[in-house]
Design a protein around this motif. Sequence first.
Motif, PDB file in Angstrom:
ATOM      1  N   ALA A 289       0.826  -1.213   0.000  1.00 41.06           N
ATOM      2  CA  ALA A 289       0.000   0.000   0.000  1.00 41.06           C
ATOM      3  C   ALA A 289       0.859   1.261   0.000  1.00 41.06           C
ATOM      4  O   ALA A 289       0.569   2.222  -0.725  1.00 41.06           O
ATOM      5  CB  ALA A 289      -0.923  -0.008   1.219  1.00 41.06           C
TER       6      ALA A 289
ATOM      7  N   THR B 267       2.526   1.732  -3.416  1.00 40.47           N
ATOM      8  CA  THR B 267       1.517   2.073  -4.424  1.00 40.47           C
ATOM      9  C   THR B 267       1.072   3.526  -4.273  1.00 40.47           C
ATOM     10  O   THR B 267       0.912   4.249  -5.266  1.00 40.47           O
ATOM     11  CB  THR B 267       0.308   1.141  -4.310  1.00 40.47           C
ATOM     12  N   LEU B 268       0.887   3.967  -3.035  1.00 40.90           N
ATOM     13  CA  LEU B 268       0.509   5.362  -2.804  1.00 40.90           C
ATOM     14  C   LEU B 268       1.595   6.317  -3.281  1.00 40.90           C
ATOM     15  O   LEU B 268       1.300   7.361  -3.877  1.00 40.90           O
ATOM     16  CB  LEU B 268       0.229   5.590  -1.316  1.00 40.90           C
TER      17      LEU B 268
ATOM     18  N   CYS C   9       0.607  -4.505  -7.086  1.00 42.31           N
ATOM     19  CA  CYS C   9      -0.525  -4.212  -6.191  1.00 42.31           C
ATOM     20  C   CYS C   9      -1.733  -5.048  -6.578  1.00 42.31           C
ATOM     21  O   CYS C   9      -2.440  -5.576  -5.712  1.00 42.31           O
ATOM     22  CB  CYS C   9      -0.847  -2.724  -6.250  1.00 42.31           C
TER      23      CYS C   9
ATOM     24  N   TYR D  13       1.860  -0.985  -9.911  1.00 42.48           N
ATOM     25  CA  TYR D  13       0.418  -1.196 -10.019  1.00 42.48           C
ATOM     26  C   TYR D  13       0.104  -2.670 -10.275  1.00 42.48           C
ATOM     27  O   TYR D  13      -0.859  -3.220  -9.720  1.00 42.48           O
ATOM     28  CB  TYR D  13      -0.163  -0.345 -11.143  1.00 42.48           C
TER      29      TYR D  13
ATOM     30  N   ILE E  59      -6.951   1.939  -1.020  1.00 38.22           N
ATOM     31  CA  ILE E  59      -5.792   1.053  -1.016  1.00 38.22           C
ATOM     32  C   ILE E  59      -5.741   0.232   0.266  1.00 38.22           C
ATOM     33  O   ILE E  59      -5.575  -1.004   0.241  1.00 38.22           O
ATOM     34  CB  ILE E  59      -4.494   1.865  -1.205  1.00 38.22           C
TER      35      ILE E  59
END
Length: 433
Positions: free
Chosen positions: A89, A92-93, A158, A155, A285
């Motif tokens: 997370a 990805t953020l 994720c 991505y 997320i």
Amino acid sequence: MTEERDEASHSSSSNFRERIRDIKWASLVKMSKQWLRNPLNMALFLWILVVAVSGAILFMVMTGMLNAVLPKKSQRDVWFEVNNQILNALFTLMCLYQHPKRFYHLVLLCRWKQEEDDAKALEKVYCEKGARKPNERFHMMVVVLLLHLNCFAQYALCGLNLGFRRSERPPVGVGICVSFAIAAPAAAGLYTILSPLGKEYGDEENPVDSKVSLERRYSFASRDDESDLEWRGGVLDIWEDIKVSYLSLLCTFCVFGWNMERIGFGNMYVHIATFVLFCLAPFFIFNLAAINIDNEVVREGLGYMGIVLCVFGLLYGGFWRIQMRKRFKLPGYSFCCGRPAVADCTLWLFCCWCSLAQEVRTANAYEIVEDKLCKRREEEVIKVDEDGVVDPSCLPEKMNTTMASSSSISLSRPSGDEALSPPSPPFIHREAT
């Protein structure tokens, strides 16, 4: 041989101690405090701290260092998945927050207008000292594409972490995504250093904005003393311009991006997309990451963490309020321990719409001339009496001086058949009767 080794080890240890003693710890601590005062650096430090803790726990679980503390395999699986999802997370953020700016850079590279500000904006980011480099467009395109590859690989990783449980997750796909997500930014950094982008050339010159636009150079604005600049109304003076207040409430992200672009803080669409991601992405997320965790308490904790990060996403507006106040030398509030930066962030956390409305009203009240706020010319009204004679007391100082000099020149001319043209004061505004 053993004596030589002992002497070498002793000399190396003594050199290491001397180097540690030579470090100026006081100046290092001072620099660290100065660095942490920047809100962006503080957020980055917290991100690195959480990544380091979760990464260390994940490493110890994978290597069996916590088998004595977590004897059951089910416990180890839960800890592995929790920290794996937290790391997924966070990375990805970070990619989501950076991707709007990277897309904007890709657009600038595709259209590439050398005579405009496109090349200069990219040179400040990717070139050494912001100077022009040979074949810079090609080299910057390589770097930007590698950074895009990093985002898309993250991505994909994720998606694998959120879409599959640990037992069903394809290890080959995870390995490929992790490899590209790590290798792409590393390659981009090395390429930036080793390519002409990171080299200095003796004959290079820093790009100078010699062609100042006529609109900025001859704007109808009068330069005020910088000490006279102030915010337009208080934070809670929403009735001063109710239209702006309603727009700030109903279209917060769009109004924020539009205001940032017109005062010279970057592209509007980049600000809108980044602000939206800061305020919404953590919720989705972290709640999606909690799906694959069997522990109910941990799932709720991740959900609350996403909500808290969404609230703290408002600090993005506080960060740019700080930049606006510093660039244009606007007065700061001191109700938070006497620190204006903390006060700006507090205003955005607890009254974001009122703070945005105040920033928009302030930008409406002034014009930007060469990166400085100046009073608009239409606010300077020159009074004229009933006979059409200008009252000199109402004229600005520069205009009054100009009229006086023009009058003296006209009076000194000899009378004759020559047609004399009386001086006409500029920017005369007749009040409506």
